[in-house]
Design a protein around this motif. Structure first.
Motif, PDB file in Angstrom:
ATOM      1  N   GLY A  33       0.814  -1.213   0.000  1.00  0.00           N
ATOM      2  CA  GLY A  33       0.000   0.000   0.000  1.00  0.00           C
ATOM      3  C   GLY A  33       0.842   1.256   0.000  1.00  0.00           C
ATOM      4  N   ALA A  34       1.920   1.260   0.781  1.00  0.00           N
ATOM      5  CA  ALA A  34       2.799   2.424   0.817  1.00  0.00           C
ATOM      6  C   ALA A  34       3.467   2.645  -0.544  1.00  0.00           C
ATOM      7  CB  ALA A  34       3.858   2.233   1.904  1.00  0.00           C
ATOM      8  N   SER A  35       3.889   1.560  -1.187  1.00  0.00           N
ATOM      9  CA  SER A  35       4.509   1.675  -2.510  1.00  0.00           C
ATOM     10  C   SER A  35       3.518   2.218  -3.537  1.00  0.00           C
ATOM     11  CB  SER A  35       5.037   0.312  -2.962  1.00  0.00           C
ATOM     12  OG  SER A  35       6.103  -0.108  -2.153  1.00  0.00           O
ATOM     13  N   LEU A  36       2.281   1.753  -3.464  1.00  0.00           N
ATOM     14  CA  LEU A  36       1.261   2.251  -4.392  1.00  0.00           C
ATOM     15  C   LEU A  36       0.973   3.729  -4.164  1.00  0.00           C
ATOM     16  CD1 LEU A  36      -1.229  -0.757  -4.479  1.00  0.00           C
ATOM     17  CD2 LEU A  36       0.221   0.049  -6.350  1.00  0.00           C
ATOM     18  N   MET A  37       0.929   4.146  -2.900  1.00  0.00           N
ATOM     19  CA  MET A  37       0.726   5.563  -2.603  1.00  0.00           C
ATOM     20  C   MET A  37       1.866   6.400  -3.175  1.00  0.00           C
ATOM     21  SD  MET A  37      -0.764   5.831   1.286  1.00  0.00           S
ATOM     22  CE  MET A  37      -0.786   7.638   1.181  1.00  0.00           C
ATOM     23  N   ALA A  38       3.104   5.922  -2.995  1.00  0.00           N
ATOM     24  CA  ALA A  38       4.265   6.649  -3.509  1.00  0.00           C
ATOM     25  C   ALA A  38       4.261   6.689  -5.034  1.00  0.00           C
ATOM     26  CB  ALA A  38       5.549   5.997  -3.002  1.00  0.00           C
ATOM     27  N   THR A  39       3.758   5.615  -5.655  1.00  0.00           N
ATOM     28  CA  THR A  39       3.742   5.524  -7.117  1.00  0.00           C
ATOM     29  C   THR A  39       2.656   6.406  -7.728  1.00  0.00           C
ATOM     30  OG1 THR A  39       4.565   3.248  -7.023  1.00  0.00           O
ATOM     31  CG2 THR A  39       3.507   3.940  -9.073  1.00  0.00           C
TER      32      THR A  39
END
Length: 276
Positions: free
Chosen positions: A212-218
């Motif tokens: 989820g954190a990676s998707l938010m950053a992406t």
């Protein structure tokens, strides 16, 4: 990429497999992909699954390919190149996905000065979610760079650098980087079980939170510093954790770790390149 271009992979292991799967999924014709390997059983499996052409002899692959992708272990690359010495044609383009071997050393083993791109992909390429750093020597044309981008972008994002030393920096950040995140995930899982959660739940929470954190950053279009501030409420639970990280010099630990990886990459390049 033009489908008439024939790509030959020396080495049929996981990274070559990932690249071939990516090329095929992007519409590249299997009849224009060649693979060689010393493992006959592996070649049979690759040919059966992917419908590509296989060779047990690297010289035969060289004769029937336009782009040669080195996908072998670093300790084997000098032997492979010496086998090809004096058999390379002027129009051959070489691409190395071998960690730690400088382009000049590869060309020295090949016995000439050939168009060569050194790359550093990472293991998420196996799931078409990789990132690859690339450096081209002066003999690589813009058209050839576009071809190499087409190959490597089939398994993720590509970033070109204009100084080969920066490949060592990419190795320290994205090449080794997945292991850093796995260590953090492992630590979060252990911390969660210490707080009373069962291991299966703890592991799932760690993985999904990371995703989820990676998707938010992406997808947010915001940098990580901004995102971190936005999810850290004043005097809240997150701030307590962040302050604990920073009290123990979290940023300094990360900087020291990546520097250690960078220095080791330089050492390996020197050691592996000493082969005559």
């Amino acid at each position: 990429m033009e489908n008439k271009t024939v790509i030959g992979f020396i080495g049929a292991g996981n990274m070559a497999y990932a690249l071939i799967k990516g090329l095929l999924s992007n519409g590249f014709d299997a009849k224009n992909i060649n693979v060689s390997d010393s493992n006959d059983e592996l070649l049979i499996n690759r040919q059966s699954e992917l419908k590509i052409t296989t060779y047990s002899d690297n010289n035969s692959l060289l004769d029937n390919s336009d782009i040669i992708v080195f996908a072998v272990k670093p300790q084997v690359l000098s032997i492979v190149c010496l086998q090809l010495k004096n058999k390379v044609k002027p129009n051959h383009l070489f691409v190395s996905i071998v960690a730690g071997i400088r382009g000049n050393d590869i060309n020295r083993w090949l016995g000439g000065n050939f168009a060569l791109v050194r790359t550093m992909p990472n293991t998420p390429a196996l799931f078409q979610s990789g990132v690859t750093g690339l450096f081209a020597n002066d003999l690589v044309s813009n058209q050839q760079k576009e071809l190499v981008t087409s190959i490597l972008s089939s398994v993720g994002q590509c970033f070109w650098v204009d100084d080969e030393k920066l490949i060592d920096a990419i190795t320290a950040i994205s090449g080794s980087g997945p292991a850093y995140f796995f260590l953090l995930m492992q630590s979060i899982t252990q911390a969660a079980t210490a707080l009373g959660l069962d291991e299966k739940t703890a592991n799932s929470l760690s993985i999904q939170t990371s995703l989820g954190a990676s998707l938010m950053a992406t997808k947010s279009g915001k940098d990580s510093k901004t995102l971190r501030k936005e999810v850290t409420s004043p005097n809240g639970t997150t701030q307590a954790a962040i302050e604990s990280f920073q009290d123990q010099n979290f940023e300094g630990i990360v900087a020291a770790a990546t520097r250690a990886a960078y220095d080791r990459a330089r050492e390996l390049s020197n050691d592996l390149g000493d082969v005559e």
